[in-house]
Design an enzyme around this catalytic site. Structure first.
Site, PDB file in Angstrom:
ATOM      1  N   GLU A  49      79.213  44.547  55.322  1.00  0.00           N
ATOM      2  CA  GLU A  49      77.985  44.257  54.576  1.00  0.00           C
ATOM      3  C   GLU A  49      77.676  42.768  54.620  1.00  0.00           C
ATOM      4  O   GLU A  49      78.584  41.937  54.683  1.00  0.00           O
ATOM      5  CB  GLU A  49      78.151  44.669  53.113  1.00  0.00           C
ATOM      6  CG  GLU A  49      77.316  45.833  52.659  1.00  0.00           C
ATOM      7  CD  GLU A  49      75.797  45.659  52.746  1.00  0.00           C
ATOM      8  OE1 GLU A  49      75.288  44.875  53.574  1.00  0.00           O
ATOM      9  OE2 GLU A  49      75.110  46.338  51.973  1.00  0.00           O
ATOM     10  N   ASP A  50      76.402  42.447  54.546  1.00  0.00           N
ATOM     11  CA  ASP A  50      76.004  41.040  54.505  1.00  0.00           C
ATOM     12  C   ASP A  50      76.291  40.428  53.135  1.00  0.00           C
ATOM     13  O   ASP A  50      76.950  39.402  53.014  1.00  0.00           O
ATOM     14  CB  ASP A  50      74.518  40.873  54.873  1.00  0.00           C
ATOM     15  CG  ASP A  50      73.588  41.813  54.103  1.00  0.00           C
ATOM     16  OD1 ASP A  50      74.065  42.601  53.279  1.00  0.00           O
ATOM     17  OD2 ASP A  50      72.365  41.736  54.336  1.00  0.00           O
ATOM     18  N   ASP A  94      75.259  42.528  45.830  1.00  0.00           N
ATOM     19  CA  ASP A  94      74.484  41.997  44.713  1.00  0.00           C
ATOM     20  C   ASP A  94      74.807  42.867  43.495  1.00  0.00           C
ATOM     21  O   ASP A  94      75.854  42.696  42.874  1.00  0.00           O
ATOM     22  CB  ASP A  94      73.012  42.061  45.158  1.00  0.00           C
ATOM     23  CG  ASP A  94      72.054  41.401  44.201  1.00  0.00           C
ATOM     24  OD1 ASP A  94      72.404  40.393  43.604  1.00  0.00           O
ATOM     25  OD2 ASP A  94      70.926  41.897  44.056  1.00  0.00           O
TER      26      ASP A  94
HETATM   27  P1  IMP Z   1      72.831  45.780  45.965  1.00  0.00           P
HETATM   28  O1  IMP Z   1      72.723  47.280  45.995  1.00  0.00           O
HETATM   29  O2  IMP Z   1      72.086  45.219  44.778  1.00  0.00           O
HETATM   30  O3  IMP Z   1      74.252  45.294  46.010  1.00  0.00           O
HETATM   31  O4  IMP Z   1      72.007  45.293  47.212  1.00  0.00           O
HETATM   32  C1  IMP Z   1      72.577  44.632  48.268  1.00  0.00           C
HETATM   33  C2  IMP Z   1      71.534  44.409  49.341  1.00  0.00           C
HETATM   34  O5  IMP Z   1      70.422  43.686  48.801  1.00  0.00           O
HETATM   35  C3  IMP Z   1      72.102  43.542  50.442  1.00  0.00           C
HETATM   36  O6  IMP Z   1      72.710  44.320  51.440  1.00  0.00           O
HETATM   37  C4  IMP Z   1      70.859  42.817  50.930  1.00  0.00           C
HETATM   38  O7  IMP Z   1      70.173  43.612  51.868  1.00  0.00           O
HETATM   39  C5  IMP Z   1      70.020  42.666  49.703  1.00  0.00           C
HETATM   40  N1  IMP Z   1      70.211  41.365  49.047  1.00  0.00           N
HETATM   41  C6  IMP Z   1      70.842  41.104  47.892  1.00  0.00           C
HETATM   42  N2  IMP Z   1      70.835  39.800  47.604  1.00  0.00           N
HETATM   43  C7  IMP Z   1      70.183  39.199  48.631  1.00  0.00           C
HETATM   44  C8  IMP Z   1      69.863  37.825  48.929  1.00  0.00           C
HETATM   45  O8  IMP Z   1      70.171  36.867  48.195  1.00  0.00           O
HETATM   46  N3  IMP Z   1      69.181  37.607  50.088  1.00  0.00           N
HETATM   47  C9  IMP Z   1      68.816  38.606  50.931  1.00  0.00           C
HETATM   48  N4  IMP Z   1      69.117  39.892  50.714  1.00  0.00           N
HETATM   49  C10 IMP Z   1      69.786  40.187  49.560  1.00  0.00           C
HETATM   50 MG    MG Z   2      72.169  44.823  53.284  1.00  0.00          MG
END
Ligand code: IMP
Ligand code: MG
Length: 178
Positions: free
Chosen positions: A97-98, A101
């Site tokens: 994963e990148d 969040d």
């Molecule tokens: P989560 O389900 O909230 O953990 O979402 C994670 C996804 O949201 C990551 O795989 C990214 O695609 C996107 N994301 C979350 N934070 C950022 C950020 O700071 N910059 C760009 N994409 C983000």
């Molecule tokens: Mg992502």
């Protein structure tokens, strides 16, 4: 609202060091095994390309694209846009994963992939925003924890842009995320 890429938060040479460290840890932990790396499109594509070249045990790769609808409630729902080509049953799967969040996307994905009976299932994330976590998630390998800022570059986008920037920078003028 206008958006501006502000100062560099993580320069490309630091990202390369992160990839080397994570690659060494993964290589050590998976001795004698073969890994199936799953890149979560599109954000993780740059990290995947760098990380896989630091892993010194046999690997196969596959790709998956998901879209998360977090809505107003605590649990996000994940829709698969592109599923895996390979069968993961009996395989040692490592999700690449990148950034993590809220953790909602990945916790749903983990639940789904577990039903396919992998031999093991772990997560490696290049970046982590621990302050934003809403789902309980064990991340096995973390590149770097970052503050609660919206970042772009090194695969990370804002509205599809900035993925090509080699450094990771803070994007000003938005509280949104993809
Ligand atoms: P989560 O389900 O909230 O953990 O979402 C994670 C996804 O949201 C990551 O795989 C990214 O695609 C996107 N994301 C979350 N934070 C950022 C950020 O700071 N910059 C760009 N994409 C983000
Ligand atoms: Mg992502």
């Amino acid at each position: 609202m206008s958006k501006k890429v502000d100062g560099i938060l993580v320069p490309s040479d630091e990202i390369q060091e992160i990839c080397q460290r994570l690659g060494a840890e993964i290589t050590r932990d998976y001795q004698g095994q073969e890994i199936l790396l799953i890149c979560i499109l599109k954000g993780a594509v740059v990290f995947m390309a760098d990380l896989m070249r630091e892993i010194k045990v046999p690997c196969e790769i596959d790709f998956m694209a998901v879209q998360s609808y977090t809505g107003t409630k605590t649990s996000g729902v994940v829709r698969i846009i592109k599923d895996l080509d390979l069968d993961i049953a009996g395989r040692h799967v490592l999700i690449v994963e990148d950034i993590i969040d809220s953790g909602l996307t990945l916790s749903h994905l983990i639940g789904l992939l577990k039903t396919r009976n992998p031999a093991s299932l772990k997560i490696v994330a290049c970046f982590d925003k621990p302050e934003r976590r809403r789902a309980k998630l064990d991340i096995d390998y973390i590149g770097k924890a970052i503050p609660d800022e919206f970042i772009v570059g090194y695969g990370l986008d804002y509205e599809g842009q900035y993925r090509n920037l080699p450094d990771v920078s803070i994007l000003c003028g938005t509280g949104e995320e993809d």
